[in-house]
Design an enzyme around this catalytic site. Sequence first.
Site, PDB file in Angstrom:
ATOM      1  CE  LYS A 111      -4.360  -1.688   1.741  1.00  0.00           C
ATOM      2  NZ  LYS A 111      -5.340  -1.703   2.823  1.00  0.00           N
ATOM      3  CE  LYS A 194      -5.517  -8.380  -1.757  1.00  0.00           C
ATOM      4  NZ  LYS A 194      -5.208  -8.237  -0.420  1.00  0.00           N
ATOM      5  CE  LYS A 197     -13.538  -3.746   0.842  1.00  0.00           C
ATOM      6  NZ  LYS A 197     -12.747  -3.708   2.064  1.00  0.00           N
TER       7      LYS A 197
HETATM    8  P1  TYM Z   1     -10.718  -5.915   3.953  1.00  0.00           P
HETATM    9  O1  TYM Z   1     -11.795  -4.903   4.056  1.00  0.00           O
HETATM   10  O2  TYM Z   1      -9.586  -5.669   3.025  1.00  0.00           O
HETATM   11  O3  TYM Z   1     -11.303  -7.323   3.546  1.00  0.00           O
HETATM   12  C1  TYM Z   1     -12.384  -7.862   4.268  1.00  0.00           C
HETATM   13  C2  TYM Z   1     -12.324  -9.382   4.246  1.00  0.00           C
HETATM   14  O4  TYM Z   1     -12.368  -9.859   2.901  1.00  0.00           O
HETATM   15  C3  TYM Z   1     -11.279 -10.728   2.660  1.00  0.00           C
HETATM   16  N1  TYM Z   1     -10.835 -10.556   1.267  1.00  0.00           N
HETATM   17  C4  TYM Z   1     -10.728 -11.563   0.379  1.00  0.00           C
HETATM   18  N2  TYM Z   1     -10.954 -12.885   0.492  1.00  0.00           N
HETATM   19  C5  TYM Z   1     -10.767 -13.649  -0.610  1.00  0.00           C
HETATM   20  N3  TYM Z   1     -10.359 -13.139  -1.796  1.00  0.00           N
HETATM   21  C6  TYM Z   1     -10.117 -11.820  -1.962  1.00  0.00           C
HETATM   22  N4  TYM Z   1      -9.742 -11.327  -3.130  1.00  0.00           N
HETATM   23  C7  TYM Z   1     -10.288 -10.970  -0.831  1.00  0.00           C
HETATM   24  N5  TYM Z   1     -10.155  -9.630  -0.636  1.00  0.00           N
HETATM   25  C8  TYM Z   1     -10.487  -9.409   0.656  1.00  0.00           C
HETATM   26  C9  TYM Z   1     -10.198 -10.292   3.627  1.00  0.00           C
HETATM   27  O5  TYM Z   1      -9.281 -11.334   3.891  1.00  0.00           O
HETATM   28  C10 TYM Z   1     -11.013  -9.930   4.848  1.00  0.00           C
HETATM   29  O6  TYM Z   1     -11.316 -11.085   5.616  1.00  0.00           O
HETATM   30  N6  TYM Z   1      -7.556  -5.866   7.794  1.00  0.00           N
HETATM   31  C11 TYM Z   1      -8.876  -6.329   7.427  1.00  0.00           C
HETATM   32  C12 TYM Z   1      -9.974  -5.668   8.231  1.00  0.00           C
HETATM   33  C13 TYM Z   1      -9.853  -5.825   9.707  1.00  0.00           C
HETATM   34  C14 TYM Z   1     -10.030  -7.020  10.436  1.00  0.00           C
HETATM   35  C15 TYM Z   1      -9.860  -6.680  11.800  1.00  0.00           C
HETATM   36  C16 TYM Z   1     -10.299  -8.326  10.063  1.00  0.00           C
HETATM   37  C17 TYM Z   1      -9.608  -4.840  10.597  1.00  0.00           C
HETATM   38  N7  TYM Z   1      -9.619  -5.362  11.864  1.00  0.00           N
HETATM   39  C18 TYM Z   1      -9.960  -7.624  12.803  1.00  0.00           C
HETATM   40  C19 TYM Z   1     -10.386  -9.288  11.078  1.00  0.00           C
HETATM   41  C20 TYM Z   1     -10.216  -8.936  12.421  1.00  0.00           C
HETATM   42  C21 TYM Z   1      -9.045  -6.013   5.941  1.00  0.00           C
HETATM   43  O7  TYM Z   1      -8.172  -5.553   5.320  1.00  0.00           O
HETATM   44  O8  TYM Z   1     -10.221  -6.237   5.440  1.00  0.00           O
END
Ligand code: TYM
Length: 332
Positions: A111, A194, A197
């Site tokens: 990032k 991957k 968003k």
């Molecule tokens: P975020 O918002 O990027 O993604 C949310 C969830 O979606 C999963 N994900 C995917 N799974 C499969 N294939 C993909 N291409 C893909 N893109 C995203 C992510 O693995 C995630 O489970 N850091 C976290 C948010 C967070 C969090 C937490 C999660 C903040 N605090 C505490 C668990 C526990 C994140 O970036 O989410």
Amino acid sequence: MSRIFSGVQPTGNLHLGNYLGAIRNWVALQEDFECIFCIVDLHAITQPQDPDDLRAHTREVTAAYIAAGIDPEKCIIFNQSMVPEHSELAWILACTTPLGWLNRMTQFKEKAGKHRENAGLGLYAYPVLMAADILLYRATHVPVGDDQKQHLELSRDIAGAFNRQYGVDYFPLPEPRILGAATRVMSLRDGANKMSKSDASDYSRLNMTDDADAIALKIRKARTDADPLPETPAGLEGRAEAANLVGIYAALAETGAEDVCHQFAGKMFSEFKNELSDLAVARLGPIAEKIGELKADTGHVDGILRRGAERAGAMAKQHLREIQDIIGLLRP
Ligand code: TYM
């Protein structure tokens, strides 16, 4: 006693990866476990966000949780910034986290890009806030997609470091739960990246809010190769785009890649894509419709977030008091 915690950033363009890698798996877990699902708005602001968009996306992620089948009566659903204890615990944990651990985080490197000196401190500390989210509730299991594995290992390390430093056994070491046939959904345009968003091309992802026409068009345009589907998943090796579509089909059909290959062996991707389109529309269409309805009723969505924040806040306050006592911070 198991307690589940997970979250999604309200940064717009919720996609199939978020659904298959995370949200859908939570729906099953809520039947058997105490679950807390967060919309992590403080993580979202580690990169610039338009205030109106942030508000809208926070409500949209809430709507998506509910539309996907998460029951706000059974689970706690809230947005992170409504429970200020997350930030406070993040500071406390930052004091026991060595810089060397953070320097290893690949997501920060991706990032921050080439201009690392210009990246914000918040982006660097992102995984510490994530550890705080989980540990504030003394959660034991964290269902996420594959890309969050490294952050969760760090959360475990931070929990262990705190316990050791203060000679307590206060934080459970949270375990990742990486579930289903699509733990890493790839871009529809490029099997090496991957689904994300932030991809500039909307054709790279199926959004959770896409209608049937958009889903069909994006799947039709998805990159594949000229070979037919193989008889077994071994025949998908070196064919990232083909493997991705088979994985998506398997996850949506709640089966495995073996079964999908068996069912479509010898068929061309043009034909397979029609089947995949129908399946994706059948699975995602009703969710998109429900998200639309909920988004139109912001009063209802905001009520769910407020109630969730009260419930999460009560647990967070109690745990933070215990943590302050362990550390020796005087409190009122
Ligand atoms: P975020 O918002 O990027 O993604 C949310 C969830 O979606 C999963 N994900 C995917 N799974 C499969 N294939 C993909 N291409 C893909 N893109 C995203 C992510 O693995 C995630 O489970 N850091 C976290 C948010 C967070 C969090 C937490 C999660 C903040 N605090 C505490 C668990 C526990 C994140 O970036 O989410």
